[in-house]
Design a protein around this motif. Structure first.
Motif, PDB file in Angstrom:
ATOM      1  N   ARG A  26       0.695  -1.131  -0.093  1.00 32.38           N
ATOM      2  CA  ARG A  26       0.013  -0.117  -0.236  1.00 32.38           C
ATOM      3  C   ARG A  26       0.902   1.315   0.010  1.00 32.38           C
ATOM      4  NH1 ARG A  26      -5.125  -1.748   1.050  1.00 32.38           N
ATOM      5  NH2 ARG A  26      -5.316  -3.762   2.169  1.00 32.38           N
ATOM      6  N   GLN A  27       1.883   1.273  -0.549  1.00 30.34           N
ATOM      7  CA  GLN A  27       2.905   2.457  -0.794  1.00 30.34           C
ATOM      8  C   GLN A  27       2.605   3.126  -2.241  1.00 30.34           C
ATOM      9  OE1 GLN A  27       7.029   1.858   0.593  1.00 30.34           O
ATOM     10  NE2 GLN A  27       6.501  -0.428   0.683  1.00 30.34           N
ATOM     11  N   PHE A  28       1.932   2.449  -3.252  1.00 33.10           N
ATOM     12  CA  PHE A  28       1.938   2.918  -4.429  1.00 33.10           C
ATOM     13  C   PHE A  28       0.550   2.348  -5.005  1.00 33.10           C
ATOM     14  CE2 PHE A  28       3.398   1.632  -8.551  1.00 33.10           C
ATOM     15  CZ  PHE A  28       3.607   2.812  -9.165  1.00 33.10           C
ATOM     16  N   THR A  29       0.317   2.956  -6.339  1.00 33.02           N
ATOM     17  CA  THR A  29      -0.703   2.334  -7.100  1.00 33.02           C
ATOM     18  C   THR A  29      -0.137   2.776  -8.604  1.00 33.02           C
ATOM     19  OG1 THR A  29      -2.912   2.131  -7.805  1.00 33.02           O
ATOM     20  CG2 THR A  29      -2.116   4.216  -6.581  1.00 33.02           C
ATOM     21  N   LEU A  30      -0.729   1.994  -9.410  1.00 27.82           N
ATOM     22  CA  LEU A  30      -0.564   2.370 -11.065  1.00 27.82           C
ATOM     23  C   LEU A  30      -1.773   3.005 -11.402  1.00 27.82           C
ATOM     24  CD1 LEU A  30       1.539  -0.461 -12.107  1.00 27.82           C
ATOM     25  CD2 LEU A  30       2.220   1.790 -12.511  1.00 27.82           C
ATOM     26  N   HIS A  31      -2.832   2.760 -10.635  1.00 25.67           N
ATOM     27  CA  HIS A  31      -4.212   3.419 -10.911  1.00 25.67           C
ATOM     28  C   HIS A  31      -4.123   4.906 -11.241  1.00 25.67           C
ATOM     29  CE1 HIS A  31      -8.490   3.783 -11.587  1.00 25.67           C
ATOM     30  NE2 HIS A  31      -8.693   4.471 -10.516  1.00 25.67           N
ATOM     31  N   ASN A  32      -4.325   5.416 -12.431  1.00 23.22           N
ATOM     32  CA  ASN A  32      -4.400   6.856 -12.917  1.00 23.22           C
ATOM     33  C   ASN A  32      -3.021   7.386 -12.706  1.00 23.22           C
ATOM     34  OD1 ASN A  32      -7.187   6.781 -13.308  1.00 23.22           O
ATOM     35  ND2 ASN A  32      -7.586   7.602 -11.330  1.00 23.22           N
ATOM     36  N   LYS A  33      -1.958   6.522 -12.866  1.00 21.50           N
ATOM     37  CA  LYS A  33      -0.455   7.100 -13.070  1.00 21.50           C
ATOM     38  C   LYS A  33      -0.080   6.797 -14.563  1.00 21.50           C
ATOM     39  CE  LYS A  33       0.752   7.516  -8.600  1.00 21.50           C
ATOM     40  NZ  LYS A  33      -0.283   6.869  -7.839  1.00 21.50           N
ATOM     41  N   THR A  34       0.888   7.671 -14.815  1.00 22.84           N
ATOM     42  CA  THR A  34       1.427   7.596 -16.127  1.00 22.84           C
ATOM     43  C   THR A  34       2.939   7.388 -15.813  1.00 22.84           C
ATOM     44  OG1 THR A  34       0.425   9.472 -17.188  1.00 22.84           O
ATOM     45  CG2 THR A  34       2.452   8.858 -18.274  1.00 22.84           C
ATOM     46  N   VAL A  35       3.507   6.197 -16.452  1.00 21.20           N
ATOM     47  CA  VAL A  35       4.695   5.502 -16.511  1.00 21.20           C
ATOM     48  C   VAL A  35       5.538   6.277 -17.594  1.00 21.20           C
ATOM     49  CG1 VAL A  35       6.201   3.494 -16.352  1.00 21.20           C
ATOM     50  CG2 VAL A  35       4.107   3.434 -15.387  1.00 21.20           C
ATOM     51  N   LEU A  79      10.388  13.237 -16.707  1.00 25.80           N
ATOM     52  CA  LEU A  79      10.772  13.326 -15.437  1.00 25.80           C
ATOM     53  C   LEU A  79       9.395  14.116 -14.380  1.00 25.80           C
ATOM     54  CD1 LEU A  79      14.429  14.609 -15.561  1.00 25.80           C
ATOM     55  CD2 LEU A  79      13.375  12.308 -15.204  1.00 25.80           C
ATOM     56  N   ALA A  80       8.357  14.564 -15.166  1.00 25.67           N
ATOM     57  CA  ALA A  80       7.435  14.889 -14.639  1.00 25.67           C
ATOM     58  C   ALA A  80       6.045  13.864 -14.384  1.00 25.67           C
ATOM     59  CB  ALA A  80       6.620  16.022 -15.454  1.00 25.67           C
ATOM     60  N   ALA A  81       6.406  12.728 -14.902  1.00 24.72           N
ATOM     61  CA  ALA A  81       5.685  11.689 -14.893  1.00 24.72           C
ATOM     62  C   ALA A  81       5.809  11.009 -13.524  1.00 24.72           C
ATOM     63  CB  ALA A  81       5.965  10.404 -15.863  1.00 24.72           C
ATOM     64  N   GLN A  82       4.439  10.270 -12.968  1.00 29.69           N
ATOM     65  CA  GLN A  82       4.514   9.720 -11.532  1.00 29.69           C
ATOM     66  C   GLN A  82       5.209   8.453 -11.378  1.00 29.69           C
ATOM     67  OE1 GLN A  82       1.774  10.257 -13.446  1.00 29.69           O
ATOM     68  NE2 GLN A  82       0.207  11.197 -12.456  1.00 29.69           N
ATOM     69  N   VAL A  83       5.820   8.046 -12.386  1.00 27.47           N
ATOM     70  CA  VAL A  83       6.621   6.720 -12.266  1.00 27.47           C
ATOM     71  C   VAL A  83       7.771   6.890 -13.626  1.00 27.47           C
ATOM     72  CG1 VAL A  83       6.999   4.135 -12.568  1.00 27.47           C
ATOM     73  CG2 VAL A  83       4.919   5.243 -11.626  1.00 27.47           C
ATOM     74  N   ALA A 129       8.598  15.200  -8.359  1.00 24.73           N
ATOM     75  CA  ALA A 129       7.750  15.519  -7.525  1.00 24.73           C
ATOM     76  C   ALA A 129       7.636  14.488  -6.480  1.00 24.73           C
ATOM     77  CB  ALA A 129       6.258  15.428  -8.255  1.00 24.73           C
ATOM     78  N   SER A 130       7.237  14.837  -5.141  1.00 24.40           N
ATOM     79  CA  SER A 130       7.038  14.074  -4.080  1.00 24.40           C
ATOM     80  C   SER A 130       5.982  12.856  -4.459  1.00 24.40           C
ATOM     81  CB  SER A 130       6.457  14.857  -2.861  1.00 24.40           C
ATOM     82  OG  SER A 130       6.096  13.915  -1.730  1.00 24.40           O
ATOM     83  N   GLY A 131       6.393  11.630  -4.113  1.00 29.10           N
ATOM     84  CA  GLY A 131       5.747  10.653  -4.419  1.00 29.10           C
ATOM     85  C   GLY A 131       6.181   9.957  -5.672  1.00 29.10           C
ATOM     86  N   THR A 132       7.018  10.434  -6.416  1.00 30.33           N
ATOM     87  CA  THR A 132       7.495  10.007  -7.640  1.00 30.33           C
ATOM     88  C   THR A 132       8.251   8.617  -7.364  1.00 30.33           C
ATOM     89  OG1 THR A 132       7.577  12.028  -8.665  1.00 30.33           O
ATOM     90  CG2 THR A 132       8.713  10.110  -9.681  1.00 30.33           C
ATOM     91  N   LEU A 133       7.820   7.387  -8.289  1.00 31.82           N
ATOM     92  CA  LEU A 133       8.509   6.188  -8.111  1.00 31.82           C
ATOM     93  C   LEU A 133       9.684   6.223  -9.118  1.00 31.82           C
ATOM     94  CD1 LEU A 133       9.129   3.160  -7.388  1.00 31.82           C
ATOM     95  CD2 LEU A 133       7.262   2.587  -8.762  1.00 31.82           C
ATOM     96  N   LEU A 134      10.943   6.010  -8.825  1.00 33.46           N
ATOM     97  CA  LEU A 134      12.086   5.964  -9.467  1.00 33.46           C
ATOM     98  C   LEU A 134      12.731   4.808  -9.786  1.00 33.46           C
ATOM     99  CD1 LEU A 134      14.184   7.722 -11.437  1.00 33.46           C
ATOM    100  CD2 LEU A 134      15.425   8.244  -9.330  1.00 33.46           C
ATOM    101  N   LEU A 144       9.799   7.267  -3.819  1.00 31.65           N
ATOM    102  CA  LEU A 144       9.781   5.766  -3.918  1.00 31.65           C
ATOM    103  C   LEU A 144      11.111   5.423  -4.860  1.00 31.65           C
ATOM    104  CD1 LEU A 144       5.964   4.795  -4.009  1.00 31.65           C
ATOM    105  CD2 LEU A 144       7.679   4.448  -2.055  1.00 31.65           C
ATOM    106  N   THR A 145      11.860   4.401  -4.417  1.00 34.32           N
ATOM    107  CA  THR A 145      12.963   4.073  -5.369  1.00 34.32           C
ATOM    108  C   THR A 145      13.338   2.460  -5.227  1.00 34.32           C
ATOM    109  OG1 THR A 145      14.272   4.926  -3.330  1.00 34.32           O
ATOM    110  CG2 THR A 145      14.288   6.271  -4.941  1.00 34.32           C
TER     111      THR A 145
END
Length: 401
Positions: free
Chosen positions: A110-119, A175-179, A207-212, A237-238
């Motif tokens: 529950r740290q992350f979701t791909l729902h409505n995210k752009t990779v 680099l502006a994407a959430q993932v 941005a805060s919350g980005t998964l790298l 998230l890394t």
């Protein structure tokens, strides 16, 4: 003929001893005196192959059982007339499955979701293109940053029809994407160099919350700059599999990433066999020998994956497929081993973990119990997604525990 080889290359003894004297050595310990009278050198990514190693030797052929070639001084090898063979694409599927398993772990905790995210996939070669396909099969929105492939698609649209529906973007947009997931080769002398592609300034923009995710090469991200960013505000998230200065990686950075592993994303039985096959056939062609490669016929006996699911409406399709993927490949188990205090032997621990993972199998070797589907624990939609990832559903008798 004398052949010097990394001792951990799959089937190296089985196939090369018939062609001459075979000297097996630890990859990090191959020295100029070891190759002085060798005709062929077989390596992995941990051996630096350059003028210092080969000058004055009679080596005429170098093969690396890896996709990347940044450990090879290609300019020197070309100038010396030394033939080079790589195994580009051999581990692409293994790396993709690593990325999916890492994301699955973050979803399940529950740290992350791909729902409505752009990779944003940075690098659209063997790995990036395959990851794009898998994510689209999971209904994930993807954008791609790869100026070389984007230019190819523009120059010859007919030849690159499969790229017509890919959404290309520049690095700033990526680099502006959430993932953000990195799958580029390591380059310095290029129109688009990737050494420290993510430097201090670009890391500060995330941005805060980005998964790298970095499963390419450690030097693609400035590790010191990332350490400063995470020390100042650990709001990313890394998922990191590669590091600068491997195997002596920055322990402070390891302590701050969400999940860290010792450069094993591409490690699988299937990937290693594919790389060995490619290297061996290149060796045979170079020396004018009969081409042919066999590792023995292996019957595919799928291992059963035990996964605990409920039929509650509260579990989403995303959580369902993530739990299944997580059950097949548990990235946190490797992460925990890497974080064990090593009493000054962290580099040795790094290599020991890599060596111990030689038997990892890809998703195509796993089966879920048909009852998960028949009993309503897994929806038809999720079952189709898992099948596209390589899993199967079957009764109890054919699978192996």
């Amino acid at each position: 003929m004398k052949i010097v080889a990394d001792e951990n290359i799959v089937a190296v003894q089985q196939h090369y001893t018939k062609h001459g004297e075979l000297a097996l050595l630890p990859g990090r310990s191959i020295r100029p005196e070891d190759v002085r009278d060798a005709d062929a050198l077989l390596v992995r990514s941990i051996t630096q192959v350059d003028r210092k190693l080969l000058e004055g030797s009679r080596v005429s052929f170098v093969a690396t059982a890896t996709s990347g070639t940044d450990h090879l001084d290609l300019d020197y090898l070309a100038s010396a007339g030394i033939a080079v063979a790589d195994a580009a694409g051999s581990n692409a599927n293994a790396v993709v499955e690593y990325c999916l398993a890492g994301m699955a772990e973050l979803i399940c905790t529950r740290q992350f979701t791909l729902h409505n995210k752009t990779v944003a996939i940075v690098g659209f070669g063997h790995v990036g293109s395959r990851l794009y396909k898998r994510l689209r099969e999971l209904d994930v929105t993807c954008i791609v940053c790869d100026p070389f492939v984007e230019e190819q698609s523009r120059v010859d649209r007919g030849r690159h029809e499969e790229l017509r529906h890919v959404s290309f973007c520049d690095l700033a947009t990526a680099l502006a994407a959430q993932v953000i997931t990195l799958h580029v080769p390591l380059t310095r002398a290029s129109s688009h160099p990737t050494f420290h592609l993510l430097d201090e300034a670009r890391l500060a923009q995330l941005a805060s919350g980005t998964l790298l995710i970095n499963a390419s090469r450690g030097e693609v991200v400035d590790n010191q700059a990332l350490l400063r960013r995470l020390s100042d505000r650990n709001d990313l998230l890394t998922l990191f599999d590669v590091w600068e200065n491997e195997p002596d990686i920055n322990q402070d950075l390891l302590g701050l990433v969400s999940l860290g592993t010792p450069h094993i994303a591409g490690y699988s039985v299937e990937a290693k066999k594919s790389a060995s096959r490619m290297s061996y056939n290149a060796f045979l062609r170079h020396f004018g020998l009969q081409v042919g490669f066999e590792l023995g016929i292996e019957e595919l006996v799928r291992r059963r994956v035990d996964v605990v699911l409920t039929r509650e409406n509260s579990i989403s399709d995303e959580r369902c497929w993530a739990e299944c993927v997580r059950a097949a490949f548990r990235v946190p188990d490797i992460d925990r081993r890497l974080r064990v205090p090593a009493n000054g032997q962290s580099a040795a621990l790094f290599d020991a973990i890599r060596k111990s993972l030689a038997e990892r199998r890809e998703f195509s070797n796993y089966a879920f119990d048909q009852q998960l589907l028949d009993g309503g624990y897994v929806s038809e939609r999720v079952a189709n997604q898992l099948t596209q990832l390589g899993f199967t559903f079957r009764g109890s008798e054919p699978a192996r525990e």
